[in-house]
Write an enzyme that holds these catalytic residues in place. Structure first.
Site, PDB file in Angstrom:
ATOM      1  N   CYS A  97      -2.471  -0.306   7.595  1.00  0.00           N
ATOM      2  CA  CYS A  97      -1.761   0.946   7.307  1.00  0.00           C
ATOM      3  C   CYS A  97      -1.990   1.968   8.421  1.00  0.00           C
ATOM      4  O   CYS A  97      -1.060   2.674   8.806  1.00  0.00           O
ATOM      5  CB  CYS A  97      -2.188   1.511   5.960  1.00  0.00           C
ATOM      6  SG  CYS A  97      -1.492   0.599   4.557  1.00  0.00           S
ATOM      7  N   HIS A 115       0.826  -1.209   0.000  1.00  0.00           N
ATOM      8  CA  HIS A 115       0.000   0.000   0.000  1.00  0.00           C
ATOM      9  C   HIS A 115       0.861   1.260   0.000  1.00  0.00           C
ATOM     10  O   HIS A 115       1.985   1.269   0.521  1.00  0.00           O
ATOM     11  CB  HIS A 115      -0.925  -0.002   1.206  1.00  0.00           C
ATOM     12  CG  HIS A 115      -1.977  -1.068   1.139  1.00  0.00           C
ATOM     13  ND1 HIS A 115      -2.994  -1.160   2.061  1.00  0.00           N
ATOM     14  CD2 HIS A 115      -2.169  -2.079   0.251  1.00  0.00           C
ATOM     15  CE1 HIS A 115      -3.771  -2.181   1.742  1.00  0.00           C
ATOM     16  NE2 HIS A 115      -3.286  -2.770   0.661  1.00  0.00           N
ATOM     17  N   GLU A 127       0.579   4.041   1.655  1.00  0.00           N
ATOM     18  CA  GLU A 127       0.898   4.556   2.984  1.00  0.00           C
ATOM     19  C   GLU A 127       2.091   3.811   3.579  1.00  0.00           C
ATOM     20  O   GLU A 127       2.986   4.409   4.174  1.00  0.00           O
ATOM     21  CB  GLU A 127      -0.302   4.394   3.933  1.00  0.00           C
ATOM     22  CG  GLU A 127      -1.582   5.023   3.433  1.00  0.00           C
ATOM     23  CD  GLU A 127      -2.489   4.052   2.684  1.00  0.00           C
ATOM     24  OE1 GLU A 127      -3.707   4.110   2.908  1.00  0.00           O
ATOM     25  OE2 GLU A 127      -1.980   3.247   1.882  1.00  0.00           O
TER      26      GLU A 127
END
Length: 140
Positions: free
Chosen positions: A100, A69, A71
Site C-alpha cells: 500500500c 486494503h 488504502e
C-alpha cells in the site's frame, strides 16, 4: 472545541472503517486534497465477491488476502471517478503495509496520517522518507 483538520478527517477514516468487511482489522481510509475529501474507502473483498465476514478468510503467511486494503481501495476510487490523488493526504485508521505504501507513493500522496500501528515495518517508513512523504502517527 473545534477539531483540528487532522482530527476532523481522521474521524471520517474511523467512520469508514465501520463499513469494513474483514474482521481481522476494520480499516478505513480517506484521501484529502485542499481540505476536501477526495475519496473514502475501507477494507473488504473485491466488488461483487464474497466478504471475509460472510465466508471466511483466505490466509497466506498469516495475512488475509481476500480483502483489498482500505488504502488501495481509496486509490482505486480515484481511478474509477477520474479524480487525481496527486498532492493529497491519506488519513487511515491503521499504518500501511509495504504494498500500500508503494501504491500511495505512485499515486502522488504527500502526507500520511495514521492512528494505529498495525504491523510496524521500518521499510514503509524508509519508503515514505525516500519519497519525501510526511508521516504523522496521529495522537502520539
Amino acid at each position: 472545541m473545534r477539531p483540528s483538520l487532522d482530527e476532523y478527517f481522521m474521524q471520517f477514516a474511523r467512520d469508514a472503517s465501520a463499513r469494513a468487511t474483514c474482521d481481522r482489522a476494520y480499516v478505513g481510509a480517506v484521501l484529502v486534497k485542499d481540505k476536501h475529501i477526495v475519496t473514502t474507502a475501507y477494507n473488504g473483498a473485491p466488488c461483487g465477491l464474497p466478504d471475509c465476514n460472510d465466508v471466511g478468510h483466505w490466509m497466506v503467511d498469516n495475512h488475509c488476502v481476500r480483502a483489498v486494503h482500505a488504502e488501495m481501495n481509496a486509490i482505486i476510487q480515484c481511478a474509477i471517478h477520474g479524480v487525481s490523488s496527486v498532492g493529497s493526504t491519506l488519513y487511515c485508521t491503521h499504518s500501511p503495509c509495504v504494498r500500500c505504501a508503494q501504491a500511495l507513493i505512485n499515486a502522488g500522496i504527500k502526507r500520511a496520517v495514521y492512528e494505529i500501528e498495525y504491523r510496524p515495518d521500518p521499510l514503509v517508513m524508509e519508503l515514505y522518507s525516500l519519497a519525501g512523504i510526511e508521516v504523522l502517527h496521529y495522537g502520539y
